[in-house]
Design a protein around this motif. Structure first.
Motif, PDB file in Angstrom:
ATOM      1  N   ILE A  99     -26.040  -6.744 -22.025  1.00 50.68           N
ATOM      2  CA  ILE A  99     -26.546  -7.943 -21.340  1.00 50.68           C
ATOM      3  C   ILE A  99     -25.887  -8.223 -19.994  1.00 50.68           C
ATOM      4  O   ILE A  99     -26.196  -9.238 -19.367  1.00 50.68           O
ATOM      5  N   ARG A 100     -25.012  -7.348 -19.540  1.00 48.78           N
ATOM      6  CA  ARG A 100     -24.434  -7.455 -18.200  1.00 48.78           C
ATOM      7  C   ARG A 100     -24.577  -6.105 -17.498  1.00 48.78           C
ATOM      8  O   ARG A 100     -24.693  -5.066 -18.157  1.00 48.78           O
ATOM      9  N   PRO A 101     -24.556  -6.082 -16.169  1.00 49.33           N
ATOM     10  CA  PRO A 101     -24.592  -4.798 -15.462  1.00 49.33           C
ATOM     11  C   PRO A 101     -23.426  -3.911 -15.897  1.00 49.33           C
ATOM     12  O   PRO A 101     -22.322  -4.393 -16.161  1.00 49.33           O
ATOM     13  N   VAL A 102     -23.684  -2.617 -15.932  1.00 47.52           N
ATOM     14  CA  VAL A 102     -22.732  -1.657 -16.487  1.00 47.52           C
ATOM     15  C   VAL A 102     -22.016  -0.872 -15.389  1.00 47.52           C
ATOM     16  O   VAL A 102     -22.643  -0.434 -14.411  1.00 47.52           O
ATOM     17  N   ILE A 103     -20.726  -0.692 -15.581  1.00 44.83           N
ATOM     18  CA  ILE A 103     -19.934   0.268 -14.823  1.00 44.83           C
ATOM     19  C   ILE A 103     -19.635   1.420 -15.779  1.00 44.83           C
ATOM     20  O   ILE A 103     -19.031   1.202 -16.831  1.00 44.83           O
ATOM     21  N   ARG A 104     -20.057   2.603 -15.444  1.00 43.24           N
ATOM     22  CA  ARG A 104     -19.849   3.758 -16.315  1.00 43.24           C
ATOM     23  C   ARG A 104     -18.636   4.566 -15.851  1.00 43.24           C
ATOM     24  O   ARG A 104     -18.589   5.022 -14.712  1.00 43.24           O
ATOM     25  N   ALA A 105     -17.657   4.723 -16.722  1.00 41.42           N
ATOM     26  CA  ALA A 105     -16.492   5.544 -16.419  1.00 41.42           C
ATOM     27  C   ALA A 105     -16.808   7.009 -16.692  1.00 41.42           C
ATOM     28  O   ALA A 105     -17.370   7.354 -17.731  1.00 41.42           O
ATOM     29  N   VAL A 106     -16.439   7.860 -15.754  1.00 41.76           N
ATOM     30  CA  VAL A 106     -16.608   9.306 -15.877  1.00 41.76           C
ATOM     31  C   VAL A 106     -15.231   9.944 -15.743  1.00 41.76           C
ATOM     32  O   VAL A 106     -14.600   9.847 -14.686  1.00 41.76           O
ATOM     33  N   VAL A 107     -14.748  10.546 -16.825  1.00 40.94           N
ATOM     34  CA  VAL A 107     -13.460  11.237 -16.771  1.00 40.94           C
ATOM     35  C   VAL A 107     -13.701  12.621 -16.177  1.00 40.94           C
ATOM     36  O   VAL A 107     -14.464  13.423 -16.718  1.00 40.94           O
ATOM     37  N   HIS A 128     -22.602   0.791 -11.265  1.00 41.83           N
ATOM     38  CA  HIS A 128     -21.640   1.647 -10.580  1.00 41.83           C
ATOM     39  C   HIS A 128     -21.118   2.725 -11.528  1.00 41.83           C
ATOM     40  O   HIS A 128     -21.138   2.554 -12.749  1.00 41.83           O
ATOM     41  N   LEU A 129     -20.621   3.803 -10.940  1.00 41.84           N
ATOM     42  CA  LEU A 129     -19.810   4.768 -11.659  1.00 41.84           C
ATOM     43  C   LEU A 129     -18.352   4.551 -11.297  1.00 41.84           C
ATOM     44  O   LEU A 129     -18.030   4.067 -10.207  1.00 41.84           O
ATOM     45  N   LEU A 130     -17.480   4.935 -12.220  1.00 47.39           N
ATOM     46  CA  LEU A 130     -16.042   4.877 -11.984  1.00 47.39           C
ATOM     47  C   LEU A 130     -15.460   6.231 -12.373  1.00 47.39           C
ATOM     48  O   LEU A 130     -15.479   6.611 -13.538  1.00 47.39           O
ATOM     49  N   PHE A 131     -15.003   6.986 -11.380  1.00 51.21           N
ATOM     50  CA  PHE A 131     -14.466   8.321 -11.612  1.00 51.21           C
ATOM     51  C   PHE A 131     -12.970   8.214 -11.892  1.00 51.21           C
ATOM     52  O   PHE A 131     -12.195   7.727 -11.059  1.00 51.21           O
ATOM     53  N   ASP A 132     -12.563   8.716 -13.073  1.00 58.48           N
ATOM     54  CA  ASP A 132     -11.199   8.539 -13.554  1.00 58.48           C
ATOM     55  C   ASP A 132     -10.549   9.894 -13.837  1.00 58.48           C
ATOM     56  O   ASP A 132     -11.221  10.907 -14.023  1.00 58.48           O
ATOM     57  N   ARG A 133      -9.216   9.876 -13.890  1.00 58.70           N
ATOM     58  CA  ARG A 133      -8.458  11.072 -14.258  1.00 58.70           C
ATOM     59  C   ARG A 133      -8.282  11.135 -15.774  1.00 58.70           C
ATOM     60  O   ARG A 133      -8.254  10.102 -16.438  1.00 58.70           O
ATOM     61  N   PRO A 134      -8.129  12.353 -16.327  1.00 59.31           N
ATOM     62  CA  PRO A 134      -7.763  12.451 -17.741  1.00 59.31           C
ATOM     63  C   PRO A 134      -6.409  11.792 -17.964  1.00 59.31           C
ATOM     64  O   PRO A 134      -5.487  11.950 -17.155  1.00 59.31           O
ATOM     65  N   LYS A 135      -6.268  11.047 -19.056  1.00 56.50           N
ATOM     66  CA  LYS A 135      -5.041  10.302 -19.286  1.00 56.50           C
ATOM     67  C   LYS A 135      -3.909  11.170 -19.847  1.00 56.50           C
ATOM     68  O   LYS A 135      -2.771  11.069 -19.407  1.00 56.50           O
ATOM     69  N   ALA A 136      -4.231  12.018 -20.818  1.00 54.80           N
ATOM     70  CA  ALA A 136      -3.171  12.732 -21.525  1.00 54.80           C
ATOM     71  C   ALA A 136      -2.533  13.806 -20.658  1.00 54.80           C
ATOM     72  O   ALA A 136      -1.313  13.859 -20.506  1.00 54.80           O
ATOM     73  N   GLN A 137      -3.350  14.670 -20.070  1.00 56.50           N
ATOM     74  CA  GLN A 137      -2.837  15.771 -19.267  1.00 56.50           C
ATOM     75  C   GLN A 137      -3.664  15.877 -17.992  1.00 56.50           C
ATOM     76  O   GLN A 137      -4.646  16.625 -17.936  1.00 56.50           O
ATOM     77  N   PRO A 138      -3.294  15.127 -16.955  1.00 59.68           N
ATOM     78  CA  PRO A 138      -4.052  15.194 -15.699  1.00 59.68           C
ATOM     79  C   PRO A 138      -4.182  16.631 -15.211  1.00 59.68           C
ATOM     80  O   PRO A 138      -3.202  17.372 -15.164  1.00 59.68           O
ATOM     81  N   GLU A 139      -5.402  17.027 -14.902  1.00 66.67           N
ATOM     82  CA  GLU A 139      -5.664  18.408 -14.542  1.00 66.67           C
ATOM     83  C   GLU A 139      -5.251  18.718 -13.115  1.00 66.67           C
ATOM     84  O   GLU A 139      -5.431  17.907 -12.200  1.00 66.67           O
ATOM     85  N   ALA A 140      -4.715  19.932 -12.934  1.00 67.33           N
ATOM     86  CA  ALA A 140      -4.513  20.439 -11.581  1.00 67.33           C
ATOM     87  C   ALA A 140      -5.879  20.630 -10.933  1.00 67.33           C
ATOM     88  O   ALA A 140      -6.846  21.014 -11.597  1.00 67.33           O
ATOM     89  N   GLY A 141      -5.969  20.346  -9.657  1.00 69.40           N
ATOM     90  CA  GLY A 141      -7.241  20.492  -8.974  1.00 69.40           C
ATOM     91  C   GLY A 141      -8.219  19.368  -9.231  1.00 69.40           C
ATOM     92  O   GLY A 141      -9.422  19.515  -8.977  1.00 69.40           O
ATOM     93  N   TRP A 142      -7.709  18.228  -9.719  1.00 65.18           N
ATOM     94  CA  TRP A 142      -8.591  17.099 -10.012  1.00 65.18           C
ATOM     95  C   TRP A 142      -9.380  16.672  -8.775  1.00 65.18           C
ATOM     96  O   TRP A 142     -10.570  16.362  -8.865  1.00 65.18           O
ATOM     97  N   GLU A 143      -8.736  16.665  -7.639  1.00 67.43           N
ATOM     98  CA  GLU A 143      -9.403  16.234  -6.407  1.00 67.43           C
ATOM     99  C   GLU A 143     -10.598  17.123  -6.082  1.00 67.43           C
ATOM    100  O   GLU A 143     -11.645  16.640  -5.641  1.00 67.43           O
ATOM    101  N   THR A 144     -10.444  18.433  -6.305  1.00 69.67           N
ATOM    102  CA  THR A 144     -11.549  19.355  -6.048  1.00 69.67           C
ATOM    103  C   THR A 144     -12.710  19.088  -6.986  1.00 69.67           C
ATOM    104  O   THR A 144     -13.886  19.116  -6.580  1.00 69.67           O
ATOM    105  N   GLN A 145     -12.400  18.808  -8.261  1.00 67.96           N
ATOM    106  CA  GLN A 145     -13.456  18.495  -9.218  1.00 67.96           C
ATOM    107  C   GLN A 145     -14.160  17.196  -8.855  1.00 67.96           C
ATOM    108  O   GLN A 145     -15.389  17.078  -8.977  1.00 67.96           O
TER     109      GLN A 145
END
Length: 218
Positions: A99-107, A128-145
């Protein structure tokens, strides 16, 4: 640089004192987390008090992870928030019944494919979309992805208003994030805390100041 101010979302607010400090620092949105596993989970009645206190000054976002639609809608109606953030394995169809506008998180990982993100861009009621980092083990090359996904999403539709960048942000690195991706908004939690779930007024002020200064002409 962005043609409009970058929206600042301070997430994981757990008490009214921190909410007021975030507003004073310059936040535009406050995230209230209801995921049971989160160290920043807020009680429903506390969230309702926060939403009432800041209404008209900032927007509030209720954050859920794999909750059923009826539970989301009941909580949202009770607290009176402005947005719902979905941060689990939800299907795009869920957005249409919230019932409210959605922000979708994308890991963002190497396994995150464009075809998995596009249905959310096209889904009804997704703001909106929200692009997030993996919490447990942030990946190398995250910026490229993120570069790969960002181009796929931002280049193919004029109706989609914009996306957030989140994950590991602080006053020190947020200017580069703004320069690189020119996001609609940035989302911060641990980068403005003195302890998990406890916001630090000075760090929030520094973060908001860094965002605003990143928008100033060089």
């Amino acid at each position: 640089m962005p043609s409009a101010p970058v929206r600042i979302k301070i997430c994981g607010v757990t008490c009214l004192h921190d909410a007021e400090a975030a507003v004073a620092a310059g936040a535009d949105m406050l995230g209230l987390i209801f995921a049971p596993s989160s160290v920043r989970r807020v009680e429903v009645e506390t969230a309702r008090a926060i939403a009432a206190a800041v209404r008209g000054r900032v927007e509030t976002v209720a954050v859920f992870q794999d909750a059923p639609a009826d539970a989301i809608n009941a909580t949202v109606a009770h607290i009176g928030c402005d947005f719902v953030q979905l941060h689990g394995q939800e299907a795009p169809a869920l957005a249409a019944v919230v019932i409210r506008p959605v922000i979708r998180a994308v890991v963002v990982t190497a396994a995150t494919v464009e075809n998995g993100v596009r249905p959310w861009v096209q889904a009804k009621n997704v703001a909106h979309l929200l692009f997030d980092r993996p919490k447990a083990q942030p990946e190398a090359g995250w910026e490229t992805q993120l570069d790969r996904l960002w181009r796929a999403v931002t280049s193919e539709t004029d109706r989609f208003p914009g996306s957030f960048v989140a994950g590991g942000l602080s006053a020190e690195n947020v200017p580069e994030v703004i320069r690189r991706w020119r996001p609609y908004g940035v989302d911060v939690a641990s980068g403005v805390e003195s302890a998990p779930g406890r916001k630090d007024a000075g760090r929030m002020q520094a973060f908001c100041r860094a965002v605003r200064q990143a928008l100033e002409p060089v």
